[in-house]
Design an enzyme around this catalytic site. Structure first.
Site, PDB file in Angstrom:
ATOM      1  N   SER A 114       8.440 -23.137  -1.299  1.00  0.00           N
ATOM      2  CA  SER A 114       8.391 -23.461  -2.727  1.00  0.00           C
ATOM      3  C   SER A 114       8.881 -24.866  -3.085  1.00  0.00           C
ATOM      4  O   SER A 114       8.254 -25.539  -3.903  1.00  0.00           O
ATOM      5  CB  SER A 114       9.191 -22.435  -3.532  1.00  0.00           C
ATOM      6  OG  SER A 114       8.499 -21.215  -3.606  1.00  0.00           O
ATOM      7  N   GLU A 116      -6.330 -11.807 -12.519  1.00  0.00           N
ATOM      8  CA  GLU A 116      -6.355 -10.694 -13.471  1.00  0.00           C
ATOM      9  C   GLU A 116      -5.333  -9.621 -13.106  1.00  0.00           C
ATOM     10  O   GLU A 116      -4.735  -9.005 -13.987  1.00  0.00           O
ATOM     11  CB  GLU A 116      -7.758 -10.083 -13.531  1.00  0.00           C
ATOM     12  CG  GLU A 116      -8.794 -10.987 -14.182  1.00  0.00           C
ATOM     13  CD  GLU A 116      -8.428 -11.381 -15.613  1.00  0.00           C
ATOM     14  OE1 GLU A 116      -7.864 -10.524 -16.341  1.00  0.00           O
ATOM     15  OE2 GLU A 116      -8.678 -12.542 -15.996  1.00  0.00           O
ATOM     16  N   HIS A 141      -1.877 -24.242 -14.065  1.00  0.00           N
ATOM     17  CA  HIS A 141      -1.092 -24.541 -12.868  1.00  0.00           C
ATOM     18  C   HIS A 141      -0.746 -23.256 -12.130  1.00  0.00           C
ATOM     19  O   HIS A 141      -0.862 -23.171 -10.906  1.00  0.00           O
ATOM     20  CB  HIS A 141       0.187 -25.286 -13.247  1.00  0.00           C
ATOM     21  CG  HIS A 141       1.128 -25.464 -12.091  1.00  0.00           C
ATOM     22  ND1 HIS A 141       0.896 -26.363 -11.080  1.00  0.00           N
ATOM     23  CD2 HIS A 141       2.291 -24.830 -11.778  1.00  0.00           C
ATOM     24  CE1 HIS A 141       1.877 -26.288 -10.195  1.00  0.00           C
ATOM     25  NE2 HIS A 141       2.738 -25.370 -10.601  1.00  0.00           N
ATOM     26  N   SER A 142      -0.330 -22.259 -12.863  1.00  0.00           N
ATOM     27  CA  SER A 142      -0.025 -20.948 -12.297  1.00  0.00           C
ATOM     28  C   SER A 142      -0.086 -19.945 -13.440  1.00  0.00           C
ATOM     29  O   SER A 142      -0.379 -20.300 -14.590  1.00  0.00           O
ATOM     30  CB  SER A 142       1.373 -20.934 -11.662  1.00  0.00           C
ATOM     31  OG  SER A 142       2.380 -20.997 -12.668  1.00  0.00           O
TER      32      SER A 142
END
Length: 447
Positions: free
Chosen positions: A209, A123, A338-339
């Site tokens: 990453s 959030e 996923h993100s």
């Protein structure tokens, strides 16, 4: 007919001439290294077709005399090991790990605290407070079950969705928040994207990453541990999508041939971002690849924290004792997007997600177990939910108040002695900020 007879004569004459030329060559003075084989002088050892065994160094197999291709799925499918059913009941008492109450409660509190942190940070990204976030919804059992089966000194290489491993190792909420906010308390000094955690004290290698790069790196670390006789294991987490990368195949092969004490832990959550498993591979998942590399493999119910715990604990014991790799494929489901850069409603239905969220969630399954054991009740549930949210919010508010790291830290920690070109860049930034500093929120950065 006449042409055929003439051709045969020419062939016989050329063959005779060729043999004569070879005899002349062999009889030439100084000719060495050549010998004539006479069938009546050299008796070759004869084998019957039944006794003729393959001698090829690259495979262990028998000859067959029937043309037949191997089917992709040799068996109906690698079975999924589980200990609990969806209602939290132990299926086979002999597989019950018989964990003490305190340990199982730590499982549950770690999983639910992670879930609470996920909701708040998700959030906060939606409100623009942080730049990026990845939730762990639905996969908490794979994190906690595996982490609990390891020694605290075992080295962890994660992909990016293993925050529960750090949570179980008592990584402070303040440091989770500091990393996502990139403030002065961040161990990475604000240089990484959110959720790229790392902690030397807890033997958790910083997340990187690029996909699957951690797999061959983890194998190298395991090989080093073996050579040092360190009595420790390396665990490497990745998703089924990362298993399609070349680094995964290289890592598997190196681990097998070098006999490294490593656990490859695949979280098969159904989707590699938007790519479903039906488009990711055609074989029987990831566990089926292990035998091809000579790796002992198992498929487990990733929503059953006890199954994950048992499999990881046994893999860890044998990996250290026998110096060999293991592959665990944990079948689970990614309930969240996923993100924060993804909208999964574009490629899967709400009903599909709701099924896994409501009917087969690892947290719900463990809660059913705790209730059946009399170790948990609704009052404790309400109190813990309130307490865990308060803990997360306190860490969250603290992280927001802290300044960002000093901009000069951009140039440190790479070289022992800063090279001249990097020093010039640092001086250039200082001049730029001195001239145009009013255009930057420098008051939010540490002095």
């Amino acid at each position: 007919m006449a042409v055929a007879i003439a051709a045969a004569r020419v062939w016989r004459q050329s063959r005779i001439l060729g043999q004569a030329a070879l005899l002349l060559l062999l009889r030439r003075p100084g000719a060495r290294g050549l010998a004539i084989s006479h069938p009546h002088r050299q008796q070759e050892q004869q084998f019957s077709s039944l006794d003729d065994k393959p001698q090829f160094p690259g495979a262990s197999a028998e000859f067959i005399d029937k043309l037949e291709f191997i089917q992709p799925n040799v068996i109906s499918g690698i079975p999924i090991y589980r200990v609990m059913d969806r209602q939290g009941q132990i299926i086979n008492p002999s597989e019950d790990p018989h964990l003490p109450k305190e340990k199982v409660l730590k499982f549950y509190k770690s999983m639910t605290l992670l879930n609470t942190m996920d909701r708040i940070l998700y959030e906060s990204q939606r409100q623009g407070r942080i730049s990026f976030y990845m939730t762990n919804y639905g996969e908490e059992g794979t994190h906690v079950g595996s982490a609990a089966a390891l020694d605290n000194t075992d080295l962890v290489f994660g992909q990016y969705r293993e925050a529960g491993v750090l949570m179980y190792r008592d990584y402070p909420l303040e440091l989770f928040m500091a990393q996502c906010y990139g403030n002065v308390s961040d161990l990475g000094k604000g240089r990484q994207m959110p959720v790229h955690y790392g902690c030397k004290e807890r033997h958790f290698v910083t997340i990187s990453s690029p996909l699957a790069t951690q797999i061959p790196q983890a194998v190298g670390a395991a090989y080093a541990a073996k050579r040092a006789n360190a009595n420790r294991v390396v665990i490497c987490y990745f998703g089924e999508g990362a298993a399609s990368e070349g680094d995964a195949h290289a890592g598997f092969n190196f681990a097998a041939t070098l006999e490294c004490p490593i656990i490859f832990f695949c979280r098969n959550n159904g989707y590699a971002i938007s790519t479903p498993t039906s488009e990711q591979y055609r074989g029987d998942g990831i566990a089926a690849r292990g035998p091809g590399y000579g790796i002992l493999s198992i498929r487990v119910d990733g929503n059953d924290v006890f199954a994950v715990y048992n499999a990881t604990k046994e893999a860890r014991r044998r990996a250290v004792a026998e110096n060999q790799p293991f592959l665990i494929e944990a079948m689970t489901y990614r309930i969240g997007h996923h993100s924060t850069s993804d909208d999964s409603s574009a490629y899967r239905s709400v009903d599909e997600v709701n099924y896994w969220d409501k009917q087969d969630h690892p947290i719900s399954r463990l809660r059913h177990y705790l209730l059946s054991q009399g170790w948990w009740d609704e009052e404790q549930e309400k109190a813990w939910r309130k307490q865990s949210r308060k803990k997360v919010m306190e860490a969250f508010e603290q992280a927001e108040r802290k300044p960002k790291p000093n901009p000069n830290l951009l140039f440190s920690d790479v070289y022992q002695e800063m090279p001249s070109q990097l020093r010039k860049q640092q001086e250039s930034l200082a001049r730029h900020l001195q001239t145009y500093g009013e255009h930057y929120p420098l008051e939010h950065f540490d002095k």
